[in-house]
Design a protein around this motif. Structure first.
Motif, short mmCIF file in Angstrom:
data_model
loop_
_atom_site.label_atom_id
_atom_site.label_comp_id
_atom_site.label_asym_id
_atom_site.label_seq_id
_atom_site.Cartn_x
_atom_site.Cartn_y
_atom_site.Cartn_z
N GLU A 219 0.82 -1.21 0.00
CA GLU A 219 0.00 0.00 0.00
C GLU A 219 0.86 1.26 0.00
O GLU A 219 0.54 2.24 -0.69
CB GLU A 219 -0.94 -0.01 1.21
N LYS A 220 1.94 1.23 0.76
CA LYS A 220 2.78 2.42 0.82
C LYS A 220 3.55 2.64 -0.48
O LYS A 220 3.70 3.78 -0.92
CB LYS A 220 3.73 2.32 2.02
N ILE A 221 4.03 1.55 -1.06
CA ILE A 221 4.73 1.68 -2.34
C ILE A 221 3.76 2.15 -3.43
O ILE A 221 4.12 2.95 -4.31
CB ILE A 221 5.38 0.34 -2.75
N ARG A 222 2.51 1.72 -3.34
CA ARG A 222 1.52 2.09 -4.36
C ARG A 222 1.31 3.60 -4.41
O ARG A 222 1.10 4.17 -5.49
CB ARG A 222 0.19 1.39 -4.07
N ILE A 223 1.39 4.28 -3.26
CA ILE A 223 1.14 5.72 -3.24
C ILE A 223 2.44 6.54 -3.29
O ILE A 223 2.40 7.76 -3.22
CB ILE A 223 0.34 6.13 -1.98
N GLY A 278 8.14 -3.52 -4.65
CA GLY A 278 7.41 -3.94 -3.46
C GLY A 278 7.70 -5.39 -3.12
O GLY A 278 7.88 -5.75 -1.94
N LYS A 279 7.76 -6.24 -4.16
CA LYS A 279 8.09 -7.65 -3.95
C LYS A 279 9.51 -7.79 -3.40
O LYS A 279 9.77 -8.62 -2.51
CB LYS A 279 7.96 -8.43 -5.25
N ARG A 280 10.43 -7.00 -3.91
CA ARG A 280 11.82 -7.06 -3.45
C ARG A 280 11.91 -6.68 -1.97
O ARG A 280 12.63 -7.30 -1.18
CB ARG A 280 12.69 -6.12 -4.28
#
Length: 341
Positions: A219-223, A278-280
Motif C-alpha cells: 500500500e505504501k509503495i503504491r502511493i 514492493g516484492k523485493r
C-alpha cells in the motif's frame, strides 16, 4: 563475551525515538550486521540523548527501546556477537559526561556545525542545556568503552572531532588513559521518503518501518511519488528523479539498469515498477518478520539480551572510570584516619 582490545571496538547506536525503517537499514543497520563479525561491536540505545528533543515524553523510551531491539534482532544483529545496552542504565557514561563538561567551552559547542544545523531545523531560538551538550554526551558514549571506530555520516563528523579533542585534552591534563577514536565514513546512502521530498523519516510519515506487514508495504509503495512529469505509461520517464527507482537501486541493484531502461523507453509503467520493488522489499522483510515473531513470543529473551549487554557495558565502564578517577586524583579511599587520595 570477553573484552578484547586487541580487536578494534565499534560504538554505534540509535536514539530511542521510534521504530527503525528502511532508511535506517540502508544507511546503518546493514553495515552493522556486516561489521559484527569483524569487530567487538557495541550498540547503544540512546534513551538519555533521546530526551534532548523528547524530554516531554520520557515514558515512551521504554517502549521504543524494546521496539528498536526487536528491529536489531530481526534484521540480523547477533546478540552473541554484539553488546546491545541501554544508555541510562550505565551511570558511568553520565559521570564521564560531567567530567568532560568541566573543560569543554560553551563557545565550542555553540559553533559545532551539527548542533547549529539541528537547532535551526527544529526552530530552537534558545538551546536547552542537554541539547547544546549533546557532543559531550556522545564523547562519553564513545570513550567509556574505549571504542576505536565510530561509523558515521558526514553530518556527524563534527561530533567525532569534538570527541577526539576531548580525549586529547583529558590525556594532556591528567594522564593518557583514553583512546582517540576514528570516524568510519562510508558511502552511506540516504533513502528518499515516499513523498519524494526528503529523506525517509517516520516523523514525516514517509517511511516504511522494518516491522511493516506485506500488505502495508504494498500500500505504501503504491502511493509513493514517482516522476511527476510522466503522465502515461508510454511517456518516457526519468529514473534519476524518481524516488521509487532509488528503492530499486537499494534493494534490487542487480536489476536496476533494466528498470531504468524500461522507464526511459516508456515500456515499463509505474504500476509494474512499483509492484516489482514492493516484492523485493517484502522478500527482504519476510525473514525479519519470522525472527521478530519468535522474539515477540518470548519477550523475556529480549530483556535478557538487554540485561546482559548492559551489564557488560557497566563492567567495562567501571574499569574506565577507575582509570579516569585515578588519573584525575579522585580515587579517594576512606579509613579510620580520614580520606586518603
Amino acid at each position: 563475551m570477553q573484552s578484547n582490545q586487541q580487536v578494534d571496538r565499534v560504538l554505534t547506536g540509535d536514539r530511542t525515538t521510534g521504530k527503525l525503517h528502511l532508511g535506517h537499514y540502508v544507511g546503518s543497520l546493514k553495515n552493522r550486521i556486516d561489521m559484527q563479525y569483524q569487530y567487538d561491536t557495541f550498540i547503544l540505545l540512546a534513551d538519555v540523548q533521546a530526551l534532548t528533543t523528547h524530554f516531554e515524553a520520557p515514558k515512551e523510551m521504554g517502549r521504543h527501546l524494546r521496539q528498536i531491539t526487536l528491529d536489531y534482532l530481526a534484521a540480523g544483529i547477533n546478540p552473541e556477537k554484539v553488546t546491545i545496552f541501554v544508555q541510562s542504565l550505565v551511570p558511568e557514561i553520565a559521570e564521564l559526561t560531567l567530567f568532560y563538561s568541566m573543560f569543554v567551552t560553551v563557545n565550542a559547542l555553540r559553533h559545532n556545525p551539527t548542533v547549529k544545523s539541528e537547532a535551526a531545523d527544529r526552530g530552537y531560538d534558545q538551546l536547552y542545556y542537554g541539547f547544546l551538550g549533546y557532543p559531550v554526551s556522545q564523547a562519553a558514549d564513545i570513550t567509556f568503552c574505549k571504542a576505536t571506530l565510530v561509523p558515521v555520516g558526514d553530518d556527524q563528523l563534527p561530533h567525532i572531532e569534538q570527541t577526539r579533542k576531548i580525549v586529547r585534552r583529558f590525556n594532556e591534563l591528567y594522564a593518557p588513559v583514553l583512546l582517540e577514536p576514528k570516524a568510519v565514513v562510508g558511502e552511506v546512502p540516504r533513502l528518499i521518503g515516499l513523498d519524494g521530498r526528503s529523506k525517509m523519516s517516520k516523523s514525516l510519515g514517509n517511511a516504511i518501518t522494518l516491522d511493516a506487514s506485506a500488505q502495508d508495504v504494498r500500500e505504501k509503495i503504491r502511493i509513493a511519488v514517482t516522476d511527476t512529469n510522466r503522465i502515461h505509461k508510454s511517456d518516457p520517464g526519468n529514473p534519476e528523479v524518481c524516488p521509487v527507482f532509488t528503492y530499486h537501486q537499494a534493494f534490487a541493484s542487480e536489476g536496476a539498469e533494466e528498470i531504468a531502461a524500461g522507464c526511459r523507453s516508456g515500456t515499463l509503467g509505474c504500476v509494474e515498477c512499483k509492484e516489482r520493488v514492493g516484492k523485493r522489499i517484502n522478500n527482504l522483510l519476510e525473514p525479519m518478520r519470522e525472527t521478530r515473531r519468535m522474539y515477540e513470543s518470548a519477550p523475556h529473551k529480549v530483556d535478557e539480551i538487554l540485561i546482559a549487554g548492559t551489564e557488560r557495558a557497566r563492567n567495562i565502564g567501571k574499569e574506565t572510570m577507575r582509570e579516569v578517577r585515578e588519573a584525575m586524583g579522585l580515587n579517594y579511599n576512606f579509613d579510620n584516619d580520614g580520606i586518603r587520595g
